[in-house]
Design an enzyme around this catalytic site. Structure first.
Site, short mmCIF file in Angstrom:
data_model
loop_
_atom_site.label_atom_id
_atom_site.label_comp_id
_atom_site.label_asym_id
_atom_site.label_seq_id
_atom_site.Cartn_x
_atom_site.Cartn_y
_atom_site.Cartn_z
N GLN A 206 0.83 -1.20 0.00
CA GLN A 206 0.00 0.00 0.00
C GLN A 206 0.87 1.25 0.00
O GLN A 206 0.35 2.35 -0.12
CB GLN A 206 -0.89 0.02 1.25
CG GLN A 206 -2.01 -0.98 1.25
CD GLN A 206 -2.77 -0.99 2.57
OE1 GLN A 206 -2.78 -2.00 3.26
NE2 GLN A 206 -3.43 0.10 2.93
N PHE A 237 -6.07 -3.84 3.41
CA PHE A 237 -6.80 -3.58 4.67
C PHE A 237 -5.90 -2.97 5.74
O PHE A 237 -6.19 -3.10 6.93
CB PHE A 237 -7.47 -4.86 5.18
CG PHE A 237 -8.39 -5.51 4.18
CD1 PHE A 237 -9.54 -4.85 3.76
CD2 PHE A 237 -8.09 -6.75 3.63
CE1 PHE A 237 -10.38 -5.43 2.81
CE2 PHE A 237 -8.93 -7.33 2.69
CZ PHE A 237 -10.08 -6.67 2.28
N GLU A 241 0.47 -1.70 4.67
CA GLU A 241 0.92 -0.31 4.75
C GLU A 241 2.38 -0.27 5.14
O GLU A 241 3.16 0.50 4.60
CB GLU A 241 0.05 0.42 5.79
CG GLU A 241 -0.12 1.89 5.46
CD GLU A 241 -1.00 2.61 6.47
OE1 GLU A 241 -2.11 2.11 6.76
OE2 GLU A 241 -0.57 3.67 6.95
N ARG A 319 -5.05 7.78 16.74
CA ARG A 319 -6.37 7.75 16.12
C ARG A 319 -7.40 7.15 17.07
O ARG A 319 -8.56 7.56 17.07
CB ARG A 319 -6.34 7.01 14.78
CG ARG A 319 -7.60 7.18 13.96
CD ARG A 319 -7.42 6.78 12.51
NE ARG A 319 -6.90 7.86 11.69
CZ ARG A 319 -7.66 8.71 10.98
NH1 ARG A 319 -8.97 8.59 10.97
NH2 ARG A 319 -7.11 9.66 10.27
N ARG A 351 -7.88 -1.36 8.76
CA ARG A 351 -9.10 -0.61 8.46
C ARG A 351 -9.69 0.09 9.69
O ARG A 351 -10.26 -0.56 10.57
CB ARG A 351 -10.14 -1.55 7.85
CG ARG A 351 -11.10 -0.87 6.89
CD ARG A 351 -11.89 -1.92 6.15
NE ARG A 351 -12.63 -1.36 5.04
CZ ARG A 351 -13.23 -2.11 4.11
NH1 ARG A 351 -13.17 -3.42 4.16
NH2 ARG A 351 -13.89 -1.54 3.12
N PHE A 353 -7.73 1.95 11.65
CA PHE A 353 -6.45 2.46 12.17
C PHE A 353 -6.56 2.96 13.62
O PHE A 353 -6.14 4.07 13.93
CB PHE A 353 -5.99 3.60 11.24
CG PHE A 353 -4.52 3.88 11.23
CD1 PHE A 353 -3.67 3.14 10.43
CD2 PHE A 353 -3.98 4.88 12.01
CE1 PHE A 353 -2.30 3.41 10.41
CE2 PHE A 353 -2.61 5.15 11.99
CZ PHE A 353 -1.78 4.42 11.19
N ALA A 519 -5.78 5.59 5.34
CA ALA A 519 -6.58 6.63 5.98
C ALA A 519 -7.80 6.99 5.12
O ALA A 519 -8.34 8.09 5.24
CB ALA A 519 -5.74 7.87 6.28
N GLU A 707 -12.75 3.19 5.18
CA GLU A 707 -12.74 2.65 6.53
C GLU A 707 -14.02 2.87 7.34
O GLU A 707 -14.43 1.98 8.09
CB GLU A 707 -11.57 3.27 7.32
CG GLU A 707 -10.20 2.91 6.78
CD GLU A 707 -9.13 3.82 7.34
OE1 GLU A 707 -9.12 5.01 6.97
OE2 GLU A 707 -8.33 3.36 8.16
N1 MTE Z 1 -11.41 -2.53 0.18
C1 MTE Z 1 -10.92 -3.66 -0.39
N2 MTE Z 1 -11.67 -4.32 -1.26
N3 MTE Z 1 -9.67 -4.11 -0.08
C2 MTE Z 1 -8.87 -3.45 0.83
O1 MTE Z 1 -7.74 -3.87 1.09
N4 MTE Z 1 -8.66 -1.54 2.39
C3 MTE Z 1 -9.38 -0.58 3.22
C4 MTE Z 1 -10.39 0.19 2.39
N5 MTE Z 1 -11.19 -0.70 1.60
C5 MTE Z 1 -9.39 -2.27 1.46
C6 MTE Z 1 -10.68 -1.84 1.07
C7 MTE Z 1 -8.53 0.36 3.90
S1 MTE Z 1 -7.77 -0.11 5.32
C8 MTE Z 1 -8.35 1.64 3.45
S2 MTE Z 1 -7.44 2.76 4.31
C9 MTE Z 1 -8.95 2.09 2.20
O2 MTE Z 1 -9.68 1.07 1.55
C10 MTE Z 1 -7.83 2.59 1.30
O3 MTE Z 1 -8.25 2.96 0.06
P1 MTE Z 1 -8.88 4.42 -0.28
O4 MTE Z 1 -8.11 5.43 0.46
O5 MTE Z 1 -8.72 4.50 -1.73
O6 MTE Z 1 -10.30 4.33 0.17
MO1 MOS Z 2 -6.10 1.66 5.99
S1 MOS Z 2 -5.93 0.85 7.86
O1 MOS Z 2 -5.61 3.24 6.55
O2 MOS Z 2 -4.73 1.04 5.22
#
Ligand code: MTE
Ligand code: MOS
Length: 754
Positions: A206, A237, A241, A319, A351, A353, A519, A707
């Protein structure tokens, strides 16, 4: 050119489109990092040498016997590291450790012509250990004062004054579990070295820029000698990161030493034993209410289980502190946080955080105190909502607080909550063995990185002579639909059909110095950067448009511009304005805005087994003006169910005995770690996007969605508490363990803590 939030008509954003790779995903044609390894001739396979102790000194490590194994090419140890032997940014994570810090910690890696050769070679490496005492639970860590990192305090008003004004005060504690990410694609990296010693790493990460930084410092190279590419991830998820860096560095080191491509891909069991998870927490709290049930004061200490190294534990804790208020006004407030050091995997982003962990505490407090106050929990929550003009304990005004009430009222109305509760009361009175419960909980989640500097992004947009467009941006795709949204943003900004726009994989040599895709701010940040690049190109094309007239076609404008020697590509940039955060004082306005949501959940529980079903869930969630409604609804459903998994099913167990397996993760496969699946989907799940919700500070009026929906799952946990209460004497406070597995629910029905 237009304001960031202004949406042109027509616009591609807002159109319900399938995920840009949906077809590839479902047909198996989508390429992931390790698929590339499978197509790479001469690739070497890496296997870790994992320590069988939770805590020990490595007193001797002899790689020689591994070289007797057919097909073993190289053993990697600390002596091979030309740069810094560290896999993190805090310099507390030796890549090849001399001290084992958790059961399964890799002390060396073996490269083989086949994975099997590497595996047998790894088993042949001789290692002597001197076992040391290991701390496995937060409670043990607290007793032994085993902490790491900063111990922040967030404070507002004066808790003594608050408790003096409170006519009801309660205290309690709660210990709740972490969560395994269980992305479908385990950690994977593939490293190549070129003729000039430059390194190219394909990585399921990520945070490609940070993977690049760590690979560079391990190899003793400058950043411009290392390129990291992320094609896509099969889920991150938060687990990708920070955790991919070490694996990428092992692959890169192997490639550097052998001159051959090297692949690291963890098996599920390795991934679960070696990589960090959501932080479990321990919390103690004291809370005061007035006679109307209004919160007057909260005092709490949150201790997170950080595992063996800091990783992201400090920002996760921040957070948590920033979200313990959730949607509620608490005038007097003092919350302390600290990170326990335990001999487990280094817990990391997941997810939400830390937000979910903070919110779990206040939702647990309200759920437990409502009966003691004699106030219906639905009413207690609603009464304590922030209203416009109030600020969070860290000083950020709660803008658009009325959206909480609006979403809540919509859930109550469209979910027939009042009628259903009356019906449930009747049904419960008639059935001693099966009780139903219903709860509603709100979510308020701050969007932006707390660390202000991370709130920047870049993009590179190319318009080719034929009018087709290629975009790159700094964000990574992990299934969340970021690339789909970025295609829609570019098509909207340029006024083109989406078919004219293509998106290239994320690479550090295209867009440098990127922040993690995390985030939930991927679309906000990268979308604004993409739009900025498109706007620059449009501005340069303007004179050509004027010359050719308003009916001129895009392709003609572009061709003419090319012959006029006008630059047809642009680098876009965006930084979120108006943010500030003082991490020492724990004060500031770290968030661009809040995302809001409300869920009502109905469950039914069996008296004899504690088994339960989630019968119906109604959600109203605020995504601003959606960039991509199908994607957003998918994120809400997926996030919600992942939260349900954390709170009700997923049960990480480490061996806490004093036997030889002490510290071993006992739940290291899908056979022992229960994940939510289709069968745990609520029988009736209704998701609506909050209307009239334009966010005027973000790209095309949208809001982040990744998230926040996870935290809608508190409704299920609170509904279980409601159902358990129906088995118990009226007015009794129900304590519920987290995860609220059927076993825990069974014990709660019996009046125990679970
Ligand atoms: N959705 C899917 N399908 N797979 C993922 O790994 N990660 C989540 C969320 N949704 C995730 C997901 C997390 S932890 C975050 S921070 C955000 O997606 C990151 O992506 P965005 O900033 O583009 O929303
Ligand atoms: Mo999402 S826990 O901020 O990668």
């Amino acid at each position: 050119m237009s304001r960031l939030s202004e949406r042109p008509v027509p616009a591609d954003v807002g159109v319900a489109r399938p995920h840009e790779s949906a077809g590839l995903h479902v047909t198996g044609r989508a390429l992931y990092t390790d698929d590339v390894a499978a197509r790479t001739p001469g690739v070497l396979h890496a296997h870790p040498v994992c320590a069988p102790h939770a805590h020990a000194l490595v007193t001797r490590l002899d790689p020689k016997p591994a070289y007797d194994v057919d097909g073993v090419v190289r053993v990697l140890t600390a002596d091979d590291v030309p740069g810094v032997n560290d896999a993190g940014t805090k310099h507390d994570e030796p890549l090849f450790p001399g001290e084992v810090m958790f059961h399964g910690h890799a002390v060396a890696w073996v490269l083989g012509e086949t994975l099997e050769a590497a595996r047998i070679g790894a088993a042949a490496v001789e290692v002597d250990y001197e076992p040391l005492p290991a701390i496995l639970t937060v409670v043990e860590a607290i007793e032994q004062e085993s902490f790491q990192g900063a111990q922040p305090r967030m404070e507002r008003g004066d808790v003594a004054t608050g408790f003096a004004a409170a006519t009801h005060a309660f205290e309690g504690e709660i210990d709740f579990a972490g969560q395994e990410h269980f992305y479908l694609e385990t950690h994977a990296s593939l490293a190549h070295i070129d003729d000039d010693g430059q390194v190219f790493v394909q990585c399921s990460t990520q945070h490609p820029t940070e993977t690049q930084d760590i690979v560079a410092h391990v190899l003793g190279l400058a950043s411009h000698q290392v390129t990291v590419q992320c094609l896509r991830m099969g889920g991150g998820f938060g687990g990708k990161e920070m955790q991919p860096h070490g694996f990428a560095a092992v692959a890169a080191l192997g490639a550097r030493l052998t001159g051959r491509p090297v692949r690291v891909r963890l098996t599920r069991q390795q991934d679960m034993t070696m990589s960090g998870k959501r932080h479990g927490f321990h919390a103690t709290w004291r809370v005061g209410f007035d006679d109307d049930g209004l919160l007057q004061a909260l005092e709490a200490t949150l201790t997170s289980d950080g595992g063996w190294s800091l990783d992201l534990s400090e920002p996760v804790l921040s957070r948590a502190l920033c979200h313990i208020d959730n949607a509620y006004w608490i005038p007097h407030f003092r919350v302390d946080g600290r990170v326990a050091r335990t001999h487990k995997t280094s817990q990391t982003a997941f997810r939400g955080f830390g937000g979910p962990q903070g919110m779990l505490v206040i939702e647990d407090v309200l759920g437990r105190c409502a009966p003691l106050l004699g106030i219906d929990p639905v009413e207690l929550r609603r009464r304590n909502f922030y209203v416009e003009g109030q600020a969070t304990p860290y000083g950020q005004p709660v803008r658009h607080a009325e959206r909480l009430t609006r979403a809540w009222d919509q859930v109550v109305t469209t979910g027939d909550v009042v009628e259903r509760r009356a019906e449930i009361a009747l049904a419960n009175a008639a059935d001693p063995d099966r009780k139903r419960g219903l709860a509603i909980t709100p979510v308020k989640f701050g969007i932006s990185f707390n660390f202000t500097s991370f709130n920047q992004a870049g993009a590179l947009v190319h318009v080719y002579k034929d009018g087709s467009v290629l975009i790159n941006h700094g964000g990574t795709e992990m299934g969340q639909g970021l690339h789909t949204k970025m295609l829609q943003v570019a098509a909207t900004a340029l006024g083109l059909p989406i078919e004219r726009v293509r998106l290239a994989p994320t690479r550090t040599d295209k867009v440098p110095n990127t922040s993690a895709t995390a985030a939930s701010s991927g679309a906000d940040l990268n979308g604004a950067a993409v739009k900025d690049a498109c706007d620059q190109i449009l501005a340069r094309l303007l004179p050509v448009r004027e010359q050719l007239g308003p009916t001129a076609m895009w392709d003609d404008v572009v061709r003419t511009a090319y012959f006029d020697r006008i630059q047809l590509w642009a680098a876009g940039f965006y930084k979120t304005e108006g943010l500030f955060w003082d991490g020492r004082a724990m004060r500031g306005e770290p968030f661009k805005y809040f995302a809001y949501g409300v869920a009502a959940a109905e469950v039914s529980v069996d008296r004899f087994t504690g088994a339960y079903e989630v019968d119906r869930v109604d959600i109203v969630h605020d995504v601003g003006d959606s960039l991509s409604p199908l994607v957003d609804i998918g994120q809400i459903e997926g996030g919600f169910l992942q939260g349900v998994g954390w709170l009700t099913l997923e049960d990480l167990r480490w061996d806490t005995s004093d036997g030889p397996g002490r510290g071993r993760l006992a739940t290291q496969a899908a056979s022992t770690y229960k994940l939510p699946s289709l069968s745990e989907m609520p029988a009736d799940l209704r998701v609506a996007l909050l209307e009239r919700a334009t966010e005027d500070g973000a790209v095309y009026g949208s809001k982040a969605v990744g998230e926040p929906p996870l935290m809608l799952a508190f409704a299920v946990r609170e509904a279980l508490r409601d159902a358990v209460a129906a088995f118990r004497p009226a007015g009794e406070s129900v304590e519920l363990a987290s995860p609220a597995t059927p076993e825990a629910v069974f014990w709660a029905i019996r009046g125990g803590r679970g």
